[in-house]
Design a protein around this motif. Structure first.
Motif, PDB file in Angstrom:
ATOM      1  N   ARG A 137       0.807  -1.197   0.000  1.00 59.81           N
ATOM      2  CA  ARG A 137       0.000   0.000   0.000  1.00 59.81           C
ATOM      3  C   ARG A 137       0.853   1.265   0.000  1.00 59.81           C
ATOM      4  NH1 ARG A 137      -4.331   3.286   3.417  1.00 59.81           N
ATOM      5  NH2 ARG A 137      -2.566   4.255   4.427  1.00 59.81           N
ATOM      6  N   GLU A 138       1.938   1.204   0.755  1.00 61.30           N
ATOM      7  CA  GLU A 138       2.824   2.372   0.820  1.00 61.30           C
ATOM      8  C   GLU A 138       3.816   2.395  -0.340  1.00 61.30           C
ATOM      9  OE1 GLU A 138       2.692   4.950   3.285  1.00 61.30           O
ATOM     10  OE2 GLU A 138       0.730   3.981   3.445  1.00 61.30           O
ATOM     11  N   GLN A 139       3.659   1.432  -1.251  1.00 57.33           N
ATOM     12  CA  GLN A 139       4.489   1.366  -2.471  1.00 57.33           C
ATOM     13  C   GLN A 139       5.984   1.262  -2.192  1.00 57.33           C
ATOM     14  OE1 GLN A 139       3.103   4.513  -5.054  1.00 57.33           O
ATOM     15  NE2 GLN A 139       1.183   3.431  -5.401  1.00 57.33           N
ATOM     16  N   PHE A 140       6.318   0.451  -1.191  1.00 53.80           N
ATOM     17  CA  PHE A 140       7.725   0.079  -1.009  1.00 53.80           C
ATOM     18  C   PHE A 140       8.043  -1.151  -1.846  1.00 53.80           C
ATOM     19  CE2 PHE A 140       7.099   2.514   2.946  1.00 53.80           C
ATOM     20  CZ  PHE A 140       8.179   3.381   2.825  1.00 53.80           C
ATOM     21  N   ILE A 141       7.007  -1.949  -2.142  1.00 53.15           N
ATOM     22  CA  ILE A 141       7.181  -3.107  -3.014  1.00 53.15           C
ATOM     23  C   ILE A 141       6.019  -3.155  -4.005  1.00 53.15           C
ATOM     24  CG2 ILE A 141       8.433  -4.516  -1.332  1.00 53.15           C
ATOM     25  CD1 ILE A 141       5.801  -6.048  -0.806  1.00 53.15           C
ATOM     26  N   VAL A 142       6.227  -3.879  -5.104  1.00 59.21           N
ATOM     27  CA  VAL A 142       5.118  -4.196  -6.008  1.00 59.21           C
ATOM     28  C   VAL A 142       5.140  -5.704  -6.251  1.00 59.21           C
ATOM     29  CG1 VAL A 142       4.954  -1.974  -7.188  1.00 59.21           C
ATOM     30  CG2 VAL A 142       6.536  -3.703  -8.036  1.00 59.21           C
ATOM     31  N   ARG A 143       3.990  -6.221  -6.633  1.00 57.19           N
ATOM     32  CA  ARG A 143       3.889  -7.631  -6.959  1.00 57.19           C
ATOM     33  C   ARG A 143       3.935  -7.789  -8.467  1.00 57.19           C
ATOM     34  NH1 ARG A 143      -0.900 -10.361  -3.516  1.00 57.19           N
ATOM     35  NH2 ARG A 143      -0.672  -8.592  -2.153  1.00 57.19           N
ATOM     36  N   SER A 144       4.662  -8.786  -8.956  1.00 58.39           N
ATOM     37  CA  SER A 144       4.674  -9.072 -10.388  1.00 58.39           C
ATOM     38  C   SER A 144       4.496 -10.579 -10.544  1.00 58.39           C
ATOM     39  CB  SER A 144       5.998  -8.630 -11.004  1.00 58.39           C
ATOM     40  OG  SER A 144       6.993  -9.607 -10.745  1.00 58.39           O
ATOM     41  N   PRO A 145       4.194 -11.043 -11.769  1.00 58.22           N
ATOM     42  CA  PRO A 145       4.027 -12.493 -11.956  1.00 58.22           C
ATOM     43  C   PRO A 145       5.278 -13.266 -11.531  1.00 58.22           C
ATOM     44  CG  PRO A 145       3.329 -11.297 -13.920  1.00 58.22           C
ATOM     45  CD  PRO A 145       3.952 -10.285 -13.000  1.00 58.22           C
ATOM     46  N   ARG A 146       6.429 -12.617 -11.580  1.00 57.96           N
ATOM     47  CA  ARG A 146       7.668 -13.326 -11.232  1.00 57.96           C
ATOM     48  C   ARG A 146       8.072 -13.109  -9.778  1.00 57.96           C
ATOM     49  NH1 ARG A 146      11.330 -10.800 -14.911  1.00 57.96           N
ATOM     50  NH2 ARG A 146      12.995 -12.074 -14.043  1.00 57.96           N
ATOM     51  N   GLY A 147       7.275 -12.384  -9.033  1.00 60.43           N
ATOM     52  CA  GLY A 147       7.580 -12.228  -7.610  1.00 60.43           C
ATOM     53  C   GLY A 147       7.575 -10.776  -7.167  1.00 60.43           C
ATOM     54  N   ARG A 148       8.080 -10.559  -5.964  1.00 59.76           N
ATOM     55  CA  ARG A 148       8.072  -9.225  -5.368  1.00 59.76           C
ATOM     56  C   ARG A 148       9.244  -8.401  -5.867  1.00 59.76           C
ATOM     57  NH1 ARG A 148       4.034 -12.527  -4.264  1.00 59.76           N
ATOM     58  NH2 ARG A 148       3.133 -12.258  -2.205  1.00 59.76           N
ATOM     59  N   ILE A 149       8.984  -7.108  -6.062  1.00 61.45           N
ATOM     60  CA  ILE A 149      10.037  -6.203  -6.519  1.00 61.45           C
ATOM     61  C   ILE A 149      10.079  -4.983  -5.588  1.00 61.45           C
ATOM     62  CG2 ILE A 149      10.844  -4.746  -8.425  1.00 61.45           C
ATOM     63  CD1 ILE A 149       9.178  -6.541 -10.318  1.00 61.45           C
ATOM     64  N   ALA A 150      11.298  -4.626  -5.170  1.00 60.49           N
ATOM     65  CA  ALA A 150      11.453  -3.414  -4.347  1.00 60.49           C
ATOM     66  C   ALA A 150      11.366  -2.192  -5.251  1.00 60.49           C
ATOM     67  CB  ALA A 150      12.797  -3.447  -3.623  1.00 60.49           C
ATOM     68  N   THR A 151      10.638  -1.166  -4.804  1.00 58.30           N
ATOM     69  CA  THR A 151      10.495   0.053  -5.603  1.00 58.30           C
ATOM     70  C   THR A 151      11.635   1.021  -5.279  1.00 58.30           C
ATOM     71  OG1 THR A 151       9.200   1.141  -3.894  1.00 58.30           O
ATOM     72  CG2 THR A 151       7.967  -0.128  -5.546  1.00 58.30           C
ATOM     73  N   PRO A 152      11.809   2.049  -6.114  1.00 62.47           N
ATOM     74  CA  PRO A 152      12.825   3.071  -5.810  1.00 62.47           C
ATOM     75  C   PRO A 152      12.645   3.625  -4.395  1.00 62.47           C
ATOM     76  CG  PRO A 152      11.950   3.407  -8.020  1.00 62.47           C
ATOM     77  CD  PRO A 152      11.147   2.289  -7.412  1.00 62.47           C
ATOM     78  N   ARG A 153      11.406   3.711  -3.949  1.00 63.25           N
ATOM     79  CA  ARG A 153      11.144   4.239  -2.613  1.00 63.25           C
ATOM     80  C   ARG A 153      11.811   3.386  -1.530  1.00 63.25           C
ATOM     81  NH1 ARG A 153       5.545   5.451   0.557  1.00 63.25           N
ATOM     82  NH2 ARG A 153       6.657   6.700   2.077  1.00 63.25           N
ATOM     83  N   ALA A 154      11.791   2.063  -1.752  1.00 67.15           N
ATOM     84  CA  ALA A 154      12.401   1.154  -0.779  1.00 67.15           C
ATOM     85  C   ALA A 154      13.916   1.314  -0.770  1.00 67.15           C
ATOM     86  CB  ALA A 154      12.014  -0.284  -1.099  1.00 67.15           C
ATOM     87  N   PHE A 155      14.496   1.423  -1.974  1.00 67.74           N
ATOM     88  CA  PHE A 155      15.943   1.636  -2.069  1.00 67.74           C
ATOM     89  C   PHE A 155      16.333   2.918  -1.344  1.00 67.74           C
ATOM     90  CE2 PHE A 155      15.577  -1.532  -5.382  1.00 67.74           C
ATOM     91  CZ  PHE A 155      16.794  -2.204  -5.341  1.00 67.74           C
ATOM     92  N   GLU A 156      15.535   3.944  -1.592  1.00 68.75           N
ATOM     93  CA  GLU A 156      15.801   5.235  -0.980  1.00 68.75           C
ATOM     94  C   GLU A 156      15.731   5.153   0.545  1.00 68.75           C
ATOM     95  OE1 GLU A 156      13.526   9.446  -1.040  1.00 68.75           O
ATOM     96  OE2 GLU A 156      13.437   8.288  -2.902  1.00 68.75           O
ATOM     97  N   LEU A 157      14.704   4.466   1.031  1.00 68.20           N
ATOM     98  CA  LEU A 157      14.510   4.332   2.475  1.00 68.20           C
ATOM     99  C   LEU A 157      15.742   3.715   3.129  1.00 68.20           C
ATOM    100  CD1 LEU A 157      12.248   4.320   4.866  1.00 68.20           C
ATOM    101  CD2 LEU A 157      12.291   1.875   4.441  1.00 68.20           C
ATOM    102  N   LEU A 158      16.290   2.699   2.487  1.00 69.48           N
ATOM    103  CA  LEU A 158      17.433   2.000   3.075  1.00 69.48           C
ATOM    104  C   LEU A 158      18.756   2.670   2.694  1.00 69.48           C
ATOM    105  CD1 LEU A 158      16.445  -1.761   2.680  1.00 69.48           C
ATOM    106  CD2 LEU A 158      15.990  -0.206   4.574  1.00 69.48           C
ATOM    107  N   GLY A 159      18.661   3.777   1.941  1.00 67.49           N
ATOM    108  CA  GLY A 159      19.868   4.486   1.550  1.00 67.49           C
ATOM    109  C   GLY A 159      20.740   3.681   0.598  1.00 67.49           C
ATOM    110  N   LYS A 160      20.106   2.885  -0.270  1.00 64.17           N
ATOM    111  CA  LYS A 160      20.888   2.086  -1.240  1.00 64.17           C
ATOM    112  C   LYS A 160      20.615   2.626  -2.637  1.00 64.17           C
ATOM    113  CE  LYS A 160      21.183  -1.207   1.988  1.00 64.17           C
ATOM    114  NZ  LYS A 160      22.062  -2.204   2.483  1.00 64.17           N
TER     115      LYS A 160
END
Ligand code: ADP
Length: 337
Positions: free
Chosen positions: A306-329
């Motif tokens: 919901r907070e768009q840190f991840i998205v679901r795809s047919p091949r599995g979970r994907i981290a969004t740019p927001r998640a990378f940013e949060l972790l400083g990566k």
């Protein structure tokens, strides 16, 4: 589940009971759901009929039990409570079914975990207010048909997708509960602080709300912690809980400023550090985190999605740019760079 993820343990349950609203108009947020329930309650009273069966679904701690316990107060009826895992065979249902009063409520939490045999046993109870009890075994078996008092079944589930179609169809209302806004959570925190006789500045309530991952149960558990922190410091215990005090208390518990908790962070770290941000199957993430995949899909992922840190795809979970940013990566380039 864990208190961090919004699931409940024993002390959570006691707190939940103490802070639970008693009437529909005391329930904060979920306005559309509350309005539909109010209509159903008014109609049931006017027509002198039991309320139709209701299914609540949504992640843990969002108010499914709260709505279920408010309804008998509105209707002036009684409620019995049980849960899917406690009902391993049809006979486990009998004490509840025989105790029903006209128009009373039977609440089954985690209804998706009820075995199929029990599910089929309660179909006629839901449809025609009767049950078929089989006595004896083999050639001596006979079936007794028993009439029940008309009642309302309320089911709660964190995964409506796991409920069979026939079961789902037998609910007259199906209501989905969603995460709360900061505003709504701040209201809940303020009201509950009053219930606990804890003076609290409005900004402090907002701070708690922002750091409760959209979930009233989490907000309550943060509130209890802030209350202990406040009471445990003689220098501040006489004044109200200020913004500063609530920040110090939450920082001490390592509650993130952006509302995520330790498990949310661990999930994102696993997805990004171990799996390069995905796509990765939920089973692999669960195995790496050493956590049940149900906990991931029911408690952790819905909020991150919901907070768009991840998205679901047919091949599995994907981290969004927001998640990378949060972790400083920094995010790897799509073509391998
Ligand atoms: P669920 O059954 O969905 O796991 P609960 O109904 O037990 O969640 O909610 C946990 C606690 O959160 C409740 O005891 C109550 O104090 C608080 N709560 C939940 N929903 C609301 C709401 N809409 N308004 C006020 N408090 C709420």
């Amino acid at each position: 589940g864990s208190p961090e993820g919004g699931g409940s343990n024993e002390s959570d349950r006691q707190r939940d009971a103490a802070l639970r609203p008693k009437l529909l108009r005391e329930v904060i947020g979920q306005k559309k759901v509350a309005n539909r329930l109010q209509i159903a309650v008014n109609a049931a009273k006017k027509l002198k009929e039991p309320l139709g069966h209701i299914l609540f679904d949504g992640p843990p701690g969002l108010g499914k039990t709260t709505f279920a316990t408010v309804l008998p107060n509105e209707l002036g009826s009684s409620i019995q409570m049980t849960s899917g895992p406690a009902l391993s065979k049809p006979a486990d249902m009998l004490p509840f079914l025989t105790n029903l009063e006209y128009g009373s409520i039977l609440f089954i939490d985690e209804i998706h975990r009820m075995p199929r045999v029990v599910e089929e046993f309660i179909y006629p109870a839901m449809e025609d207010f009767r049950i078929d009890i089989v006595l004896g075994e083999g050639v001596n078996a006979r079936t007794i048909n028993m009439k029940l008092k008309p009642f309302t079944l309320i089911g709660a589930t964190t995964r409506s997708g796991m409920l069979s179609g026939p079961m789902r169809d037998r609910f007259k209302m199906q209501e989905h509960l969603d995460y709360y806004t900061i505003d709504e959570l701040a209201q809940i925190v303020s009201i509950n602080a009053k219930k606990l006789a804890l003076p609290m500045a409005p900004e402090a309530a907002v701070e708690l709300a922002q750091r409760s991952r959209g979930t009233p149960r989490v907000a309550n558990s943060r509130l209890y912690w802030v209350r202990s922190y406040h009471a445990g410091h003689p220098a501040i215990a006489d004044g109200p809980v200020t913004l500063d005090i609530s920040r110090q208390a939450l920082d001490m518990q390592e509650v993130d400023r952006d509302g995520l908790d330790k498990q949310d962070r661990r999930y994102l770290e696993t997805l990004i550090d171990v799996f390069g941000g995905g796509p990765t199957g939920v089973e692999a993430i669960a195995a790496t985190m050493n956590i049940a995949s149900d906990t991931l899909t029911d408690e952790i992922e819905p909020y991150l999605l919901r907070e768009q840190f991840i998205v679901r795809s047919p091949r599995g979970r994907i981290a969004t740019p927001r998640a990378f940013e949060l972790l400083g990566k920094s995010q790897p380039k799509p073509n391998g760079g």
